[in-house]
Write a protein that holds these residues in place. Structure first.
Motif, short mmCIF file in Angstrom:
data_model
loop_
_atom_site.label_atom_id
_atom_site.label_comp_id
_atom_site.label_asym_id
_atom_site.label_seq_id
_atom_site.Cartn_x
_atom_site.Cartn_y
_atom_site.Cartn_z
N LYS A 125 0.83 -1.21 0.00
CA LYS A 125 0.00 0.00 0.00
C LYS A 125 0.87 1.26 0.00
O LYS A 125 0.50 2.28 -0.61
N ALA A 126 2.02 1.21 0.68
CA ALA A 126 2.92 2.37 0.71
C ALA A 126 3.34 2.79 -0.69
O ALA A 126 3.56 3.98 -0.95
N GLN A 127 3.43 1.83 -1.59
CA GLN A 127 3.86 2.14 -2.95
C GLN A 127 2.79 2.87 -3.75
O GLN A 127 3.08 3.38 -4.84
N ASP A 128 1.58 2.95 -3.21
CA ASP A 128 0.55 3.77 -3.86
C ASP A 128 0.84 5.26 -3.67
O ASP A 128 0.38 6.09 -4.46
N TYR A 129 1.60 5.59 -2.63
CA TYR A 129 1.91 7.00 -2.33
C TYR A 129 3.36 7.34 -2.65
O TYR A 129 3.65 8.38 -3.24
N TYR A 130 4.28 6.46 -2.24
CA TYR A 130 5.71 6.73 -2.39
C TYR A 130 6.25 6.19 -3.72
O TYR A 130 5.77 5.19 -4.24
N ASP A 131 7.26 6.89 -4.23
CA ASP A 131 7.94 6.42 -5.44
C ASP A 131 8.86 5.24 -5.14
O ASP A 131 9.12 4.42 -6.02
N MET A 132 9.34 5.19 -3.90
CA MET A 132 10.34 4.19 -3.58
C MET A 132 10.33 3.86 -2.08
O MET A 132 10.18 4.74 -1.25
N LEU A 133 10.50 2.57 -1.77
CA LEU A 133 10.66 2.11 -0.40
C LEU A 133 12.08 1.58 -0.25
O LEU A 133 12.55 0.78 -1.07
N LEU A 134 12.79 2.02 0.79
CA LEU A 134 14.11 1.50 1.11
C LEU A 134 14.00 0.79 2.45
O LEU A 134 13.75 1.42 3.48
N LEU A 135 14.18 -0.54 2.45
CA LEU A 135 13.96 -1.34 3.64
C LEU A 135 15.26 -1.94 4.15
O LEU A 135 16.00 -2.59 3.39
N ASP A 136 15.53 -1.73 5.42
CA ASP A 136 16.69 -2.30 6.09
C ASP A 136 16.26 -3.64 6.68
O ASP A 136 15.68 -3.70 7.77
N VAL A 137 16.54 -4.71 5.95
CA VAL A 137 16.06 -6.05 6.31
C VAL A 137 17.06 -6.73 7.25
O VAL A 137 18.27 -6.55 7.12
N HIS A 138 16.53 -7.52 8.18
CA HIS A 138 17.39 -8.27 9.10
C HIS A 138 18.33 -9.18 8.32
O HIS A 138 17.96 -9.77 7.31
N SER A 139 19.57 -9.30 8.78
CA SER A 139 20.57 -10.13 8.10
C SER A 139 20.27 -11.61 8.29
O SER A 139 19.56 -12.01 9.21
N GLY A 140 20.85 -12.43 7.41
CA GLY A 140 20.66 -13.88 7.51
C GLY A 140 19.41 -14.33 6.79
O GLY A 140 18.80 -13.58 6.02
N VAL A 141 19.02 -15.58 7.06
CA VAL A 141 17.86 -16.17 6.36
C VAL A 141 16.94 -16.91 7.33
O VAL A 141 16.14 -17.75 6.90
N ASN A 142 17.05 -16.63 8.62
CA ASN A 142 16.32 -17.43 9.61
C ASN A 142 15.01 -16.79 10.06
O ASN A 142 14.63 -16.90 11.22
N SER A 143 14.32 -16.13 9.16
CA SER A 143 13.06 -15.50 9.50
C SER A 143 12.16 -15.43 8.28
O SER A 143 12.60 -15.06 7.19
N PRO A 144 10.88 -15.77 8.44
CA PRO A 144 9.95 -15.65 7.31
C PRO A 144 9.78 -14.21 6.85
O PRO A 144 9.50 -13.96 5.68
N VAL A 145 9.92 -13.25 7.77
CA VAL A 145 9.82 -11.84 7.39
C VAL A 145 10.94 -11.48 6.44
O VAL A 145 10.74 -10.78 5.44
N ILE A 146 12.16 -11.94 6.73
CA ILE A 146 13.30 -11.69 5.84
C ILE A 146 13.02 -12.24 4.46
O ILE A 146 13.12 -11.53 3.44
N LEU A 147 12.68 -13.52 4.40
CA LEU A 147 12.51 -14.19 3.11
C LEU A 147 11.36 -13.60 2.31
O LEU A 147 11.48 -13.42 1.09
N ASN A 148 10.27 -13.27 2.98
CA ASN A 148 9.12 -12.71 2.28
C ASN A 148 9.40 -11.30 1.77
O ASN A 148 9.02 -10.94 0.65
N THR A 149 10.09 -10.49 2.59
CA THR A 149 10.41 -9.12 2.19
C THR A 149 11.34 -9.13 0.98
O THR A 149 11.15 -8.35 0.03
N LEU A 150 12.34 -9.99 1.00
CA LEU A 150 13.25 -10.08 -0.15
C LEU A 150 12.52 -10.54 -1.40
O LEU A 150 12.73 -10.01 -2.49
N ALA A 151 11.64 -11.53 -1.24
CA ALA A 151 10.91 -12.08 -2.39
C ALA A 151 9.99 -11.04 -3.02
O ALA A 151 9.74 -11.08 -4.24
N ASN A 152 9.49 -10.10 -2.22
CA ASN A 152 8.57 -9.08 -2.73
C ASN A 152 9.27 -7.81 -3.18
O ASN A 152 8.61 -6.82 -3.50
N SER A 153 10.58 -7.82 -3.20
CA SER A 153 11.35 -6.64 -3.58
C SER A 153 11.54 -6.56 -5.09
O SER A 153 11.53 -7.57 -5.80
#
Length: 281
Positions: A125-153
């Motif tokens: 939804k943020a992309q409906d307003y902003y031209d760009m999102l810059l996300l500081d994602v947690h390092s490593g691969v041991n979290s579903p949030v990490i993997l999902n955020t990377l996959a949706n980038s």
């Protein structure tokens, strides 16, 4: 309208400071609406990097509860997330050009991980307003949030340094830390805390590991690190934006500019048409 995720194979690679530097530079020099955020549990280092600016521009707002990621999660669950809802819950860094969405205040990691689907809705939804999102994602691969955020980038900036052990974790098949998202999502390498005198220069790293992709670097800079620690990243870039070539911070500024332009180009933004050279801050 693009999501760019900064990610590292392990902690201590300057992912947050790289994100902060590029966000501050883009916020000052480009006519773009940019949102930065740190979708991590129990971490607010990105927000602390801009602490002075946040205090200056958002004194009344930050004293009111209901801001940031947790407030947006409630909006999602009550079906009240609209085009400008994210903007209304973000903190001002550079007017009309750079906002920061503060992270979760959840004390339970499992509760945060369970909000994975909600975060995806918020950033979409943020992309409906902003031209760009810059996300500081947690390092490593041991979290579903990490993997999902990377996959949706739309682009992943993989943060490394010149330490051979870190390089091998990324390049060597036997020890490789490699999210599956990188098989599908475009990505570039960013060598942070870069030492131009090291034998492990960008060219040599690429040759050693037979890497054909794009690599950029941000050199180590003492003044910048001090400003990060002081919570004044924006202040550093305001002070050094127009320094001459002989200035000690000139090279750092130029390298951050190069990386920023590369990122914009990779996500389909014409950096030249969006650049605001000579305009008042």
């Amino acid at each position: 309208m693009a999501q760019v995720s900064f990610w590292g194979v392990q902690h201590g690679l300057g992912v947050t400071s790289n994100t902060a530097a590029i966000a501050a530079l883009i916020g000052l020099e480009y006519d773009l609406r940019t949102l930065i955020s740190q979708p991590q549990w129990s971490d607010s280092t990105l927000e602390r990097s801009f602490h002075r600016t946040i205090n200056q521009y958002n004194r009344q707002f930050i004293d009111v509860s209901g801001s940031g990621m947790d407030a947006l999660e409630r909006a999602v669950r009550s079906n009240k997330l609209e085009r400008e809802t994210v903007k209304n819950h973000a903190l001002l860094i550079e007017r009309n050009r750079l906002d920061l969405l503060s992270g979760t205040e959840k004390s339970d990691k499992l509760r945060f991980e369970s909000s994975n689907d909600v975060l995806e809705i918020i950033f979409d939804k943020a992309q409906d307003y902003y031209d760009m999102l810059l996300l500081d994602v947690h390092s490593g691969v041991n979290s579903p949030v990490i993997l999902n955020t990377l996959a949706n980038s739309d682009l992943v900036v993989v943060c490394l340094n010149q330490n051979i052990n870190v390089l091998e974790k990324y390049f060597e098949e036997e020890d490789r830390i490699w999210p599956e998202a990188l098989d599908k999502v475009p990505h570039i390498l960013l060598i942070g805390q870069y030492d131009h005198d090291s034998k492990y220069k960008i060219r040599n790293i690429a040759n050693k590991y037979k890497y054909k992709g794009k690599i950029a670097s941000i050199p180590y800079n003492t003044s910048f690190r001090d400003h990060v620690n002081d919570g004044d990243v924006k202040g550093f870039f305001v002070k050094n934006r127009f320094v001459p070539k002989h200035h000690k911070n000139y090279m750092f500024m130029q390298e951050v500019r190069k990386v920023s332009e590369l990122i914009l180009t990779e996500i389909g933004i014409n950096a030249k048409t969006k650049y605001m050279e000579g305009r008042a801050l």
